[in-house]
Design a protein around this motif. Sequence first.
Motif, mmCIF file in Angstrom:
data_model
loop_
_atom_site.group_PDB
_atom_site.id
_atom_site.type_symbol
_atom_site.label_atom_id
_atom_site.label_comp_id
_atom_site.label_asym_id
_atom_site.label_seq_id
_atom_site.Cartn_x
_atom_site.Cartn_y
_atom_site.Cartn_z
ATOM 1 N N LEU A 163 0.557 -1.231 -0.247
ATOM 2 C CA LEU A 163 -0.047 0.570 -0.149
ATOM 3 C C LEU A 163 0.910 1.194 -0.164
ATOM 4 O O LEU A 163 1.046 2.030 0.994
ATOM 5 C CB LEU A 163 -0.678 -0.190 1.473
ATOM 6 N N ALA A 186 -9.273 -2.739 -0.435
ATOM 7 C CA ALA A 186 -8.348 -1.896 -0.831
ATOM 8 C C ALA A 186 -8.293 -2.676 -2.209
ATOM 9 O O ALA A 186 -9.008 -3.409 -2.522
ATOM 10 C CB ALA A 186 -6.819 -2.512 -0.323
ATOM 11 N N ALA A 239 -2.787 4.000 4.595
ATOM 12 C CA ALA A 239 -3.699 4.079 5.171
ATOM 13 C C ALA A 239 -4.191 4.845 6.193
ATOM 14 O O ALA A 239 -4.113 4.079 7.027
ATOM 15 C CB ALA A 239 -4.648 2.207 5.265
ATOM 16 N N ARG A 262 -4.616 0.252 -3.038
ATOM 17 C CA ARG A 262 -4.656 1.152 -2.765
ATOM 18 C C ARG A 262 -6.185 1.717 -2.326
ATOM 19 O O ARG A 262 -6.861 0.621 -1.898
ATOM 20 C CB ARG A 262 -4.829 2.244 -3.908
#
Length: 312
Positions: A62, A77, A66, A96
């Motif tokens: 990621l 995600a 987050a 993402r």
Amino acid sequence: MPEWLIERGIGETRFARIERGEIVEARILLDGIVPAGSELTARLQRSGMQLFLTVDGQQYLLPDGARGVADGGQVRAQVVREKIPGAEPWKRPLARVVQAPSAEPLPDGQELPLTVKNELDAAGWDDLIDEARTGIVQFESGELRIFPTPAMTLIDVDGTDDLTRLATSAARSACRAILRLGIAGSIGIDFPTLGGKQARAQVASEIDQNLQQPFERTMLNGFGFLQIVRPRRHASLLELAQDRAAFEARALLRRIAKDRTGPTRLVARPSVVAVLERQSDWLAMLARQIGGQVTLRSEATLPIHGGYGEAG
């Protein structure tokens, strides 16, 4: 939305967008790869400065973080870059965090059966696969030689025409090849060295007119080099072809599924046979499709792309 043709094969699914009888855009999704646009739900994990999710044994980085989610918290995600096979197997797919459903689905179009000749063949699928395996794309006044590397995909222009005409023609051909072969990320094109700013601007204009957005590019510099950056969501056909034995094994299965019926012996290079021996489920699927047992025979004198089927 452009219409794509979809062919579900053995070990892979093929996608092609066809205009005026020619493939203008294509991709191959390997079985087991979670496609870009898919949504995942998993618990957030941290390793040093990196945040990632683990789903079915696969880690997804990621890179954008987050925000507001603690380590161990559950997040939703979306996959933004698939697992890319090839020279850097340690590179993990990217995702993402999303707050609401936002899936970016695979091309949606007419699904084609595997076992009959179809529009993919008529549009030149085999020629496209040959471009992927060789990295050579012919155009009217020369050829492109395309080399995938860990840093970028490099395209070298060669030909005998007037340099300005060669460069502008090569620019159009490079745009066509980028779309057809699914090339993305950082792309470097080595054009002939052009002396005048007007000629260099003309080449850059050809890129702007013939390559679909989104992308960014540099100007063509005095040494003939221009760089393009496109969003990279999946492996190009060239990158898939770097795993040559597996690439040729799947291509062989496609040919046999279309062209033969009944018990069949696949004859291929030892490296290709080794791939097929490890994929017994592929052979079982082929046997069901052609209506007969499938066996294997190694032939070291064959070129790696020269596998064929014979009566088994």
